[in-house]
Design a protein around this motif. Sequence first.
Motif, PDB file in Angstrom:
ATOM      1  N   GLY A  77       0.697  -1.005   0.020  1.00 39.37           N
ATOM      2  CA  GLY A  77      -0.249  -0.408   0.018  1.00 39.37           C
ATOM      3  C   GLY A  77       0.871   1.282   0.311  1.00 39.37           C
ATOM      4  O   GLY A  77       1.741   0.904  -0.492  1.00 39.37           O
ATOM      5  N   ASP A  78       0.241   2.280   0.572  1.00 36.96           N
ATOM      6  CA  ASP A  78       0.893   3.484   0.528  1.00 36.96           C
ATOM      7  C   ASP A  78       2.090   3.733   1.180  1.00 36.96           C
ATOM      8  O   ASP A  78       3.338   4.494   0.653  1.00 36.96           O
ATOM      9  CB  ASP A  78       0.088   4.725   0.602  1.00 36.96           C
ATOM     10  N   TYR A  79       1.676   2.662   2.395  1.00 41.08           N
ATOM     11  CA  TYR A  79       2.769   2.568   3.620  1.00 41.08           C
ATOM     12  C   TYR A  79       3.862   2.296   3.052  1.00 41.08           C
ATOM     13  O   TYR A  79       5.432   3.234   2.874  1.00 41.08           O
ATOM     14  CB  TYR A  79       3.016   2.604   4.801  1.00 41.08           C
ATOM     15  N   ALA A  80       4.205   1.082   1.890  1.00 39.77           N
ATOM     16  CA  ALA A  80       5.503   0.533   1.135  1.00 39.77           C
ATOM     17  C   ALA A  80       5.895   2.041   0.276  1.00 39.77           C
ATOM     18  O   ALA A  80       7.501   1.856   0.214  1.00 39.77           O
ATOM     19  CB  ALA A  80       5.140  -0.579   0.856  1.00 39.77           C
ATOM     20  N   ASP A  81       5.223   2.670  -0.196  1.00 38.54           N
ATOM     21  CA  ASP A  81       5.312   3.618  -1.252  1.00 38.54           C
ATOM     22  C   ASP A  81       6.452   4.965  -0.539  1.00 38.54           C
ATOM     23  O   ASP A  81       7.505   5.442  -0.980  1.00 38.54           O
ATOM     24  CB  ASP A  81       4.650   4.123  -1.810  1.00 38.54           C
ATOM     25  N   ARG A  82       5.859   5.344   0.980  1.00 37.70           N
ATOM     26  CA  ARG A  82       6.489   5.386   1.866  1.00 37.70           C
ATOM     27  C   ARG A  82       8.292   5.901   2.126  1.00 37.70           C
ATOM     28  O   ARG A  82       9.591   5.890   2.055  1.00 37.70           O
ATOM     29  CB  ARG A  82       5.549   6.260   2.964  1.00 37.70           C
ATOM     30  N   LEU A  83       8.605   4.576   2.365  1.00 37.89           N
ATOM     31  CA  LEU A  83       9.708   3.781   2.579  1.00 37.89           C
ATOM     32  C   LEU A  83      10.781   4.263   1.402  1.00 37.89           C
ATOM     33  O   LEU A  83      11.856   4.484   2.026  1.00 37.89           O
ATOM     34  CB  LEU A  83      10.050   2.170   2.891  1.00 37.89           C
ATOM     35  N   VAL A  84      10.116   4.473   0.166  1.00 37.57           N
ATOM     36  CA  VAL A  84      11.302   4.315  -1.025  1.00 37.57           C
ATOM     37  C   VAL A  84      11.544   6.051  -1.287  1.00 37.57           C
ATOM     38  O   VAL A  84      12.664   6.876  -0.821  1.00 37.57           O
ATOM     39  CB  VAL A  84      10.811   4.381  -2.063  1.00 37.57           C
ATOM     40  N   GLU A  85      10.602   6.795  -0.095  1.00 36.74           N
ATOM     41  CA  GLU A  85      10.926   8.420  -0.402  1.00 36.74           C
ATOM     42  C   GLU A  85      11.331   8.557   1.292  1.00 36.74           C
ATOM     43  O   GLU A  85      12.211   9.529   1.411  1.00 36.74           O
ATOM     44  CB  GLU A  85       9.331   9.338   0.161  1.00 36.74           C
ATOM     45  N   VAL A  86      11.288   8.142   2.080  1.00 40.73           N
ATOM     46  CA  VAL A  86      12.258   8.076   3.371  1.00 40.73           C
ATOM     47  C   VAL A  86      13.943   7.440   3.479  1.00 40.73           C
ATOM     48  O   VAL A  86      14.808   8.937   3.225  1.00 40.73           O
ATOM     49  CB  VAL A  86      11.517   6.564   4.377  1.00 40.73           C
ATOM     50  N   VAL A  87      13.634   6.747   2.530  1.00 38.44           N
ATOM     51  CA  VAL A  87      15.487   6.538   1.938  1.00 38.44           C
ATOM     52  C   VAL A  87      16.268   7.275   0.843  1.00 38.44           C
ATOM     53  O   VAL A  87      16.739   8.184   2.054  1.00 38.44           O
ATOM     54  CB  VAL A  87      15.603   4.801   1.269  1.00 38.44           C
ATOM     55  N   ALA A  88      14.816   8.152   0.309  1.00 35.62           N
ATOM     56  CA  ALA A  88      15.564   9.068  -0.907  1.00 35.62           C
ATOM     57  C   ALA A  88      15.940  10.112   0.050  1.00 35.62           C
ATOM     58  O   ALA A  88      17.515  11.148  -0.529  1.00 35.62           O
ATOM     59  CB  ALA A  88      14.811   8.895  -1.323  1.00 35.62           C
ATOM     60  N   GLU A 101      13.807   7.538  -8.109  1.00 31.04           N
ATOM     61  CA  GLU A 101      14.005   6.299  -9.104  1.00 31.04           C
ATOM     62  C   GLU A 101      15.567   6.263  -8.567  1.00 31.04           C
ATOM     63  O   GLU A 101      15.716   4.901  -9.500  1.00 31.04           O
ATOM     64  CB  GLU A 101      13.865   7.496 -10.917  1.00 31.04           C
ATOM     65  N   ASN A 102      16.297   6.490  -8.344  1.00 31.06           N
ATOM     66  CA  ASN A 102      17.296   5.995  -7.363  1.00 31.06           C
ATOM     67  C   ASN A 102      17.621   4.802  -6.491  1.00 31.06           C
ATOM     68  O   ASN A 102      18.959   4.335  -6.787  1.00 31.06           O
ATOM     69  CB  ASN A 102      18.641   6.707  -7.125  1.00 31.06           C
ATOM     70  N   VAL A 103      16.578   4.475  -6.011  1.00 27.78           N
ATOM     71  CA  VAL A 103      16.122   3.801  -4.689  1.00 27.78           C
ATOM     72  C   VAL A 103      15.789   2.544  -5.067  1.00 27.78           C
ATOM     73  O   VAL A 103      14.486   2.560  -5.901  1.00 27.78           O
ATOM     74  CB  VAL A 103      15.600   4.159  -3.888  1.00 27.78           C
ATOM     75  N   LEU A 104      16.471   1.043  -4.893  1.00 29.73           N
ATOM     76  CA  LEU A 104      15.560   0.122  -5.034  1.00 29.73           C
ATOM     77  C   LEU A 104      16.011  -0.577  -3.293  1.00 29.73           C
ATOM     78  O   LEU A 104      17.182  -0.848  -3.185  1.00 29.73           O
ATOM     79  CB  LEU A 104      16.223  -0.352  -5.789  1.00 29.73           C
ATOM     80  N   LEU A 105      14.420  -1.268  -3.360  1.00 30.73           N
ATOM     81  CA  LEU A 105      14.088  -1.409  -1.876  1.00 30.73           C
ATOM     82  C   LEU A 105      14.976  -3.094  -1.984  1.00 30.73           C
ATOM     83  O   LEU A 105      14.093  -3.687  -2.896  1.00 30.73           O
ATOM     84  CB  LEU A 105      12.662  -1.577  -1.476  1.00 30.73           C
ATOM     85  N   THR A 106      15.344  -3.497  -0.660  1.00 25.78           N
ATOM     86  CA  THR A 106      15.549  -5.167  -0.798  1.00 25.78           C
ATOM     87  C   THR A 106      15.548  -5.569   0.102  1.00 25.78           C
ATOM     88  O   THR A 106      14.982  -5.122   1.104  1.00 25.78           O
ATOM     89  CB  THR A 106      17.265  -5.402  -1.218  1.00 25.78           C
ATOM     90  N   ASN A 107      15.564  -6.873   0.564  1.00 28.84           N
ATOM     91  CA  ASN A 107      15.894  -7.813   1.897  1.00 28.84           C
ATOM     92  C   ASN A 107      16.546  -7.845   2.217  1.00 28.84           C
ATOM     93  O   ASN A 107      17.652  -9.049   2.571  1.00 28.84           O
ATOM     94  CB  ASN A 107      15.683  -8.990   1.048  1.00 28.84           C
ATOM     95  N   GLY A 108      17.736  -6.861   2.646  1.00 27.00           N
ATOM     96  CA  GLY A 108      18.773  -6.526   3.681  1.00 27.00           C
ATOM     97  C   GLY A 108      19.701  -6.460   2.746  1.00 27.00           C
ATOM     98  O   GLY A 108      19.547  -5.642   1.352  1.00 27.00           O
ATOM     99  N   ALA A 109      20.776  -6.082   3.464  1.00 22.65           N
ATOM    100  CA  ALA A 109      21.814  -5.391   2.947  1.00 22.65           C
ATOM    101  C   ALA A 109      22.791  -6.844   2.373  1.00 22.65           C
ATOM    102  O   ALA A 109      22.853  -6.567   0.692  1.00 22.65           O
ATOM    103  CB  ALA A 109      22.998  -4.705   3.795  1.00 22.65           C
ATOM    104  N   THR A 110      22.859  -7.730   2.462  1.00 20.49           N
ATOM    105  CA  THR A 110      23.568  -8.597   1.014  1.00 20.49           C
ATOM    106  C   THR A 110      22.139  -8.997   0.558  1.00 20.49           C
ATOM    107  O   THR A 110      23.378  -9.670  -0.903  1.00 20.49           O
ATOM    108  CB  THR A 110      23.085 -10.580   2.570  1.00 20.49           C
ATOM    109  N   HIS A 111      21.290  -8.843  -0.146  1.00 23.99           N
ATOM    110  CA  HIS A 111      20.578  -9.489  -0.694  1.00 23.99           C
ATOM    111  C   HIS A 111      20.719  -8.218  -1.952  1.00 23.99           C
ATOM    112  O   HIS A 111      20.978  -8.244  -3.117  1.00 23.99           O
ATOM    113  CB  HIS A 111      19.091  -8.867  -0.505  1.00 23.99           C
ATOM    114  N   ALA A 112      20.817  -6.726  -1.294  1.00 24.09           N
ATOM    115  CA  ALA A 112      21.330  -5.615  -2.269  1.00 24.09           C
ATOM    116  C   ALA A 112      22.928  -6.102  -2.685  1.00 24.09           C
ATOM    117  O   ALA A 112      22.358  -5.371  -3.864  1.00 24.09           O
ATOM    118  CB  ALA A 112      21.859  -4.096  -1.316  1.00 24.09           C
TER     119      ALA A 112
END
Length: 407
Positions: A77-88, A101-112
């Motif tokens: 939902g919208d809250y998941a979209d918010r997390l990308v904005e928080v990171v940016a 547009e420069n952020v991709l969320l992952t399942n932790g740093a090792t996944h990243a």
Amino acid sequence: MSDDERSGAFDHLFTAAVRDGLGEEGYGSWRSIDEPDAVSLSFGFPYPESFPHDELVAAAEAVFEEERDTALQYGGGDYADRLVEVVAERERDRGIDCGTENVLLTNGATHAIDVVCHTFLERGDEVFVEAPTFMGTLKLLGNYGVEITGFGNDADGLRVDAVADELERREEAGETPPKLLYTIPTFQNPTGTTLSRERRERLLDLAEAHDFVIVEDDAYGALRYHGEDLPPLAALDESGRVVRTNTFSKTIAPGVRSGWVLADEEILEEVTRMRAGGANTFTQGVLGRYCTEGPFEENVAELRGRYAERRDHMLDRLEEHMPPGTDWTEPDGGFFVWVTLPEGIDTDELLPRAAEEGVTYLPGEQFFPDDRGEDCLRLSFSHVSHEEMERGIEALARATRSRMAEH
């Protein structure tokens, strides 16, 4: 399963990288270094009281109440979209010119890190790393069948001059540069050292001149306890050669398994394609709610103070108890202290004795891509209490002195 118990019936179906590593321990195997009655100074776990239990419960309840079944669908939902904005926004606060547009969320740093490697690396490629470096990344790189070359650290971080000398030698010999250079420039794991600004700038110049990409792992960058902040490599990068990875594991909790990749749009498009889905959008929604409407920033500020106390306590205990000839780093942040024992003591051989005395640690050789580090070990001050830390350092000192007496 031991080598004697393996049938080998499926070995011919495995990838070449798997066949090369048959019988070796896999990612996370270092967590088995434990002794029930010993103080564990081995692992970079946050201390239990640091977890924002009540705040995360409240965030989860709000997500369910406000978004209902939408929060449990694939896209969230919208809250998941918010997390990308928080990171940016947090990355912009660090001086990085970026947007969602420069952020991709992952399942932790090792996944990243893994998805970045999946995007760039082919069998036979080469990666430059710090030596020592995070053993998890060394294990991960092994999955890709690449060559790993390690360069030493000193008090100012990676020896960029040594990297420059090797790159110049290769250029003159007509040899290829690495495809990636992986670095933890701020509060490095395992040494706790921080790359100086001068070296950061020179490293970026080398990447541009010799055409390779820098993977900047900044898992501990938000946890500075002393000194002035330095700009991340990505903030100094003018050519898009830095791919940055980060995580909420140290500032919220490891179990939320949420991290991110930040990169140039052209690179991120391909990293996103290689990720092939799998994002935990429900957890992202809970974190999006917590980070925007909960006390996230206040909690991180409190963590800095609490970890600073733990860091200072460990350094004081090392000074008080360890025998002459022992050296250690004094990190300005992060979770770790890197200890070098007196000459002639192998920390892998010492570990069983140390466990009997009442402490466990990670031997230094686990952090190198080659045969180095036998006289070093990593201690973590992040998880245990002050009293446990005292007992653990005393036990390490006893084990070290008893081994010195045998020389």
